[in-house]
Design a protein around this motif. Structure first.
Motif, PDB file in Angstrom:
ATOM      1  N   ASP A  20      60.349 -55.113  22.744  1.00 58.92           N
ATOM      2  CA  ASP A  20      60.635 -56.308  23.524  1.00 58.92           C
ATOM      3  C   ASP A  20      61.374 -56.345  24.923  1.00 58.92           C
ATOM      4  N   GLN A  21      61.383 -54.925  25.115  1.00 58.82           N
ATOM      5  CA  GLN A  21      61.999 -54.971  26.465  1.00 58.82           C
ATOM      6  C   GLN A  21      60.703 -54.988  27.508  1.00 58.82           C
ATOM      7  N   LEU A  22      59.325 -54.800  27.042  1.00 60.65           N
ATOM      8  CA  LEU A  22      58.243 -54.628  27.797  1.00 60.65           C
ATOM      9  C   LEU A  22      58.112 -55.894  28.757  1.00 60.65           C
ATOM     10  N   SER A  23      58.286 -57.199  28.092  1.00 57.59           N
ATOM     11  CA  SER A  23      58.152 -58.377  28.854  1.00 57.59           C
ATOM     12  C   SER A  23      59.071 -58.330  30.098  1.00 57.59           C
ATOM     13  N   SER A  24      60.451 -57.898  29.933  1.00 56.00           N
ATOM     14  CA  SER A  24      61.315 -57.792  31.330  1.00 56.00           C
ATOM     15  C   SER A  24      60.914 -56.869  32.115  1.00 56.00           C
ATOM     16  N   PHE A  25      60.410 -55.660  31.705  1.00 49.88           N
ATOM     17  CA  PHE A  25      60.066 -54.539  32.480  1.00 49.88           C
ATOM     18  C   PHE A  25      58.917 -54.896  33.297  1.00 49.88           C
ATOM     19  N   LEU A  26      57.839 -55.495  32.772  1.00 53.46           N
ATOM     20  CA  LEU A  26      56.695 -55.842  33.707  1.00 53.46           C
ATOM     21  C   LEU A  26      56.993 -56.932  34.773  1.00 53.46           C
ATOM     22  N   GLY A  27      57.723 -57.704  34.698  1.00 54.97           N
ATOM     23  CA  GLY A  27      58.187 -58.674  35.562  1.00 54.97           C
ATOM     24  C   GLY A  27      59.065 -57.866  36.680  1.00 54.97           C
ATOM     25  N   LEU A  28      59.942 -56.906  36.051  1.00 53.06           N
ATOM     26  CA  LEU A  28      60.705 -56.134  36.870  1.00 53.06           C
ATOM     27  C   LEU A  28      59.577 -54.926  37.925  1.00 53.06           C
ATOM     28  N   ALA A  29      58.715 -54.483  37.119  1.00 55.90           N
ATOM     29  CA  ALA A  29      57.979 -53.517  37.809  1.00 55.90           C
ATOM     30  C   ALA A  29      56.948 -54.520  39.300  1.00 55.90           C
ATOM     31  N   ASP A  30      56.999 -55.634  38.735  1.00 57.37           N
ATOM     32  CA  ASP A  30      56.009 -56.510  39.981  1.00 57.37           C
ATOM     33  C   ASP A  30      56.970 -56.649  41.043  1.00 57.37           C
ATOM     34  N   LYS A  31      58.268 -56.882  40.900  1.00 56.83           N
ATOM     35  CA  LYS A  31      59.142 -56.783  41.900  1.00 56.83           C
ATOM     36  C   LYS A  31      59.422 -55.334  42.557  1.00 56.83           C
ATOM     37  N   ALA A  32      59.566 -54.284  41.820  1.00 55.32           N
ATOM     38  CA  ALA A  32      59.556 -53.045  42.369  1.00 55.32           C
ATOM     39  C   ALA A  32      58.588 -52.684  43.217  1.00 55.32           C
ATOM     40  N   ARG A  33      57.284 -53.020  43.033  1.00 58.64           N
ATOM     41  CA  ARG A  33      56.187 -52.577  43.917  1.00 58.64           C
ATOM     42  C   ARG A  33      56.466 -53.279  45.259  1.00 58.64           C
ATOM     43  N   GLN A  34      57.370 -54.201  45.483  1.00 54.97           N
ATOM     44  CA  GLN A  34      57.547 -54.720  46.841  1.00 54.97           C
ATOM     45  C   GLN A  34      58.550 -53.970  47.875  1.00 54.97           C
ATOM     46  N   HIS A  35      59.105 -52.772  47.133  1.00 53.18           N
ATOM     47  CA  HIS A  35      60.181 -52.144  47.848  1.00 53.18           C
ATOM     48  C   HIS A  35      59.722 -50.747  47.807  1.00 53.18           C
ATOM     49  N   PRO A  36      59.923 -49.972  48.929  1.00 50.10           N
ATOM     50  CA  PRO A  36      59.572 -48.323  48.741  1.00 50.10           C
ATOM     51  C   PRO A  36      60.818 -47.591  47.801  1.00 50.10           C
ATOM     52  N   PHE A  37      60.426 -46.472  47.238  1.00 49.15           N
ATOM     53  CA  PHE A  37      61.413 -45.856  46.464  1.00 49.15           C
ATOM     54  C   PHE A  37      62.531 -45.266  47.474  1.00 49.15           C
ATOM     55  N   GLU A  38      63.711 -45.146  46.871  1.00 50.16           N
ATOM     56  CA  GLU A  38      64.749 -44.497  47.645  1.00 50.16           C
ATOM     57  C   GLU A  38      64.638 -43.217  46.907  1.00 50.16           C
ATOM     58  N   ARG A  39      64.783 -42.056  47.349  1.00 52.89           N
ATOM     59  CA  ARG A  39      64.455 -40.723  46.729  1.00 52.89           C
ATOM     60  C   ARG A  39      65.550 -39.838  46.933  1.00 52.89           C
ATOM     61  N   LEU A  40      65.820 -38.881  45.848  1.00 49.54           N
ATOM     62  CA  LEU A  40      66.925 -37.732  46.272  1.00 49.54           C
ATOM     63  C   LEU A  40      66.234 -36.864  45.011  1.00 49.54           C
TER      64      LEU A  40
ATOM     65  N   ILE B 187      76.779 -34.053  44.204  1.00 51.87           N
ATOM     66  CA  ILE B 187      75.697 -34.655  43.477  1.00 51.87           C
ATOM     67  C   ILE B 187      75.916 -36.012  43.313  1.00 51.87           C
ATOM     68  N   ARG B 188      76.991 -36.090  42.547  1.00 53.52           N
ATOM     69  CA  ARG B 188      77.560 -37.565  42.241  1.00 53.52           C
ATOM     70  C   ARG B 188      77.992 -38.431  43.552  1.00 53.52           C
ATOM     71  N   ALA B 189      78.261 -37.770  44.441  1.00 55.60           N
ATOM     72  CA  ALA B 189      78.567 -38.580  45.873  1.00 55.60           C
ATOM     73  C   ALA B 189      77.266 -39.067  46.216  1.00 55.60           C
ATOM     74  N   ARG B 190      76.280 -38.223  46.468  1.00 63.04           N
ATOM     75  CA  ARG B 190      75.019 -38.658  46.735  1.00 63.04           C
ATOM     76  C   ARG B 190      74.291 -39.545  45.954  1.00 63.04           C
ATOM     77  N   VAL B 191      74.479 -39.505  44.554  1.00 66.52           N
ATOM     78  CA  VAL B 191      73.969 -40.194  43.818  1.00 66.52           C
ATOM     79  C   VAL B 191      74.392 -41.747  44.011  1.00 66.52           C
ATOM     80  N   ASP B 192      75.817 -41.769  44.262  1.00 68.69           N
ATOM     81  CA  ASP B 192      76.327 -43.123  44.564  1.00 68.69           C
ATOM     82  C   ASP B 192      75.828 -43.700  45.858  1.00 68.69           C
ATOM     83  N   GLU B 193      75.625 -42.795  46.853  1.00 69.87           N
ATOM     84  CA  GLU B 193      75.155 -43.412  48.022  1.00 69.87           C
ATOM     85  C   GLU B 193      73.672 -43.901  47.579  1.00 69.87           C
ATOM     86  N   LEU B 194      72.941 -43.068  46.956  1.00 70.60           N
ATOM     87  CA  LEU B 194      71.634 -43.529  46.780  1.00 70.60           C
ATOM     88  C   LEU B 194      71.330 -44.990  45.999  1.00 70.60           C
ATOM     89  N   LEU B 195      72.183 -45.153  45.041  1.00 75.76           N
ATOM     90  CA  LEU B 195      72.010 -46.174  44.336  1.00 75.76           C
ATOM     91  C   LEU B 195      72.659 -47.503  45.037  1.00 75.76           C
TER      92      LEU B 195
END
Length: 550
Positions: free
Chosen positions: A397-417, A440-448
């Motif tokens: 049941d999650q797949l339907s929302s994830f496919l739409g989300l993946a379509d949006k994700a393609r429009q943005h570069p990944f932020e990597r750490l 690590i957690r401080a950098r993760v917060d910045e990343l998000l």
């Protein structure tokens, strides 16, 4: 007057072709066939059973209306359409509808032939008509029937791959998925995920943060509610044996009872470790089999990346050299499945951190190129590969929302750490061995924050390339088959940066792009360097291969 009208009706060549000239009968036959192809029901309205024709036309107009509506939705917000067709209930309705339409169109063609009355045609015209009808049947009813088969096959594959249960909601506006890649093939002592990444996706925008865990990450903490704290209260720390990529096998073999309701205790423990390290609530996991990964790339028709440097891989034997190493050159690469696997996994003459960067890049490329056009044109092959590729606890049941989300994700570069070099110093700092979890957690917060709609206009990006050509013990060298080496045999200690490479005469201390005499670097030259034992120069040249873009 009545008699005259009735007489004219009986002489109408469309409905009563028997008395018409042969040329008219031939034109009539192909006209009715074309009507059945392009306006199903039209032939019946013009020359046959008008009631049947009107009903067929009503179905035809309804189908065209639905297709037009789908096109409008696709152009306005295609994520809605993708989410809809990903639902199992919609898929089964679509499969049945396509099958019914295929059968109905077939019956209309049969009825049209009865209206045409092929015996009235000349033998030559009759043969051409039959051939055209067969071709039309294959292109219409046959295509719809195959479409029904493919949709149903996809529905069954989704049922086999994805779990049952309700969809879950985002946490703090994000979906957080642990992605692991590995294999348990011949020569390996159980499954050890060589690739470990946490994907955090903004539920509204699709902006994605990717946090990579080096295989040799030690002292992994566990989530507060994790049963693993009973075994490792101070974290997964028992020396060099307790590196992060060994956790999956350890739990599977020795502590599966701690997760009695889980079908994959090892994956659950990996999620707990990712959560304990980063402070992010991990909701689900995806375990990718590397052999299936290769098949998926091939099913997609390959993948294209821009490589920033020379990437070594294991090549075929040649008569003129004992060296097995071959090289992907810098620049745009069009990779098939086997090549993409080498590109993602190679550590020859470089480090784990180089290949982590390339893996992140390859995932970005796959996301961008896994578009609706690719899915539609290669659906069957992708579904077949996907069944062998993925093990996950993500519900259907999650797949339907994830496919739409993946379509949006393609429009943005990944932020990597990467929780190690180069984002936390260099290899010589040995951050993976002695991690600072507060840092690590401080950098993760910045990343998000960067990977969200609330991100400030200017953010400080983490460095994209290693700061030195340092290599981990066991990471350099081009004579071993990296894709098949048992992970358990690989050392976890990180080596000091090579001093030898800093004093190579004629070379700078950064990755060169030409030979010392100014001529271009070629694969033959790299092979010659390895034949002469100049792994120091090869490590320097390969140092830029962590630079990659999708």
């Amino acid at each position: 007057m009545r008699h005259s009208t009735a007489t004219r009706g009986l002489t109408d060549p469309v409905r009563y072709p028997a008395n018409a000239p042969a040329q008219v009968r031939t034109k009539r036959a192909f006209f009715l066939l074309l009507l059945t192809i392009f306006v199903p029901g039209g032939a019946q309205v013009v020359a046959g059973n008008r009631t049947l024709g009107r009903r067929a036309l009503a179905v035809t107009l309804t189908c065209w209306g639905l297709l037009l509506a789908a096109l409008v939705v696709y152009l306005v917000d295609r994520s809605i359409l993708l989410s809809l067709v990903a639902r199992p209930s919609v898929q089964i309705v679509l499969a049945v509808a396509l099958l019914v339409l295929a059968v109905g169109w077939l019956l209309l063609f049969i009825n049209t032939l009865a209206i045409i009355r092929p015996k009235l045609l000349a033998p030559g015209a009759r043969g051409i008509l039959v051939a055209c009808t067969v071709a039309a049947l294959i292109g219409t009813s046959g295509a719809l029937g195959y479409g029904s088969f493919v949709v149903n096959e996809g529905r069954q594959t989704i049922g086999d791959v994805f779990a049952t249960g309700p969809a879950f909601d985002p946490v703090d506006g994000r979906y957080n998925i642990m992605v692991m890649g590995g294999d348990a093939g011949e020569g390996r002592d159980g499954l050890r995920p060589d690739t470990m990444m946490l994907f955090s996706i903004d539920a509204d925008s699709g902006k994605t943060a990717v946090i990579s865990f080096p295989r040799n990450f030690q002292s992994a903490q566990f989530a507060e509610d994790s049963p693993m704290r009973q075994i490792y209260p101070k974290g997964y720390n028992c020396g060099n044996e307790c590196i992060m990529n060994s956790l999956y096998k350890d739990v599977t073999d020795n502590h599966a009872d701690l997760y009695p309701e889980s079908e994959d205790p090892g994956a659950e423990a990996m999620m707990d470790a990712a959560e304990g390290i980063t402070g992010i609530k991990v909701q689900s996991y995806v375990l990718v089999d590397m052999a299936g990964f290769e098949k998926l790339i091939d099913a997609m028709g390959g993948v294209t990346v821009d490589s920033g440097g020379w990437v070594p891989f294991r090549g075929p034997e040649r008569d003129d050299t004992f060296v097995r190493t071959r090289w992907f050159p810098p620049g745009q690469l069009e990779l098939d499945g086997a090549e993409a696997l080498w590109f993602a996994r190679s550590r020859y003459f470089t480090t784990d951190y180089h290949r982590i960067r390339r893996q992140q890049c390859l995932q970005q490329a796959m996301m961008k190129q896994f578009n609706p056009q690719t899915v539609l044109t290669r659906f069957s092959a992708i579904m077949s590969a996907g069944e062998e590729l993925v093990d996950t606890d993500i519900p259907q049941d999650q797949l339907s929302s994830f496919l739409g989300l993946a379509d949006k994700a393609r429009q943005h570069p990944f932020e990597r750490l990467t929780l190690g070099a180069p984002d936390f110093g260099t290899s010589s700092d040995r951050f993976s061995t002695y991690p600072d979890f507060d840092q690590i957690r401080a950098r993760v917060d910045e990343l998000l924050l960067t990977a969200s709609d609330e991100a400030p206009e200017e953010t400080t990006a983490a460095p994209e390339t290693p700061e030195s050509p340092a290599a981990e013990d066991g990471d350099a060298g081009g004579t071993g088959d990296d894709a098949s080496e048992p992970a358990a045999e690989e050392t976890t200690a990180e080596a000091e940066p090579s001093k030898e490479s800093e004093s190579i005469q004629g070379w700078a201390d950064s990755a060169p792009t030409t030979q010392p005499d100014g001529s271009p670097i070629t694969e033959e030259y790299l092979i010659e360097l390895e034949e002469n034992g100049r792994e120091d120069i090869l490590s320097l040249i390969a140092d830029s291969n962590a630079e990659c873009s999708a």
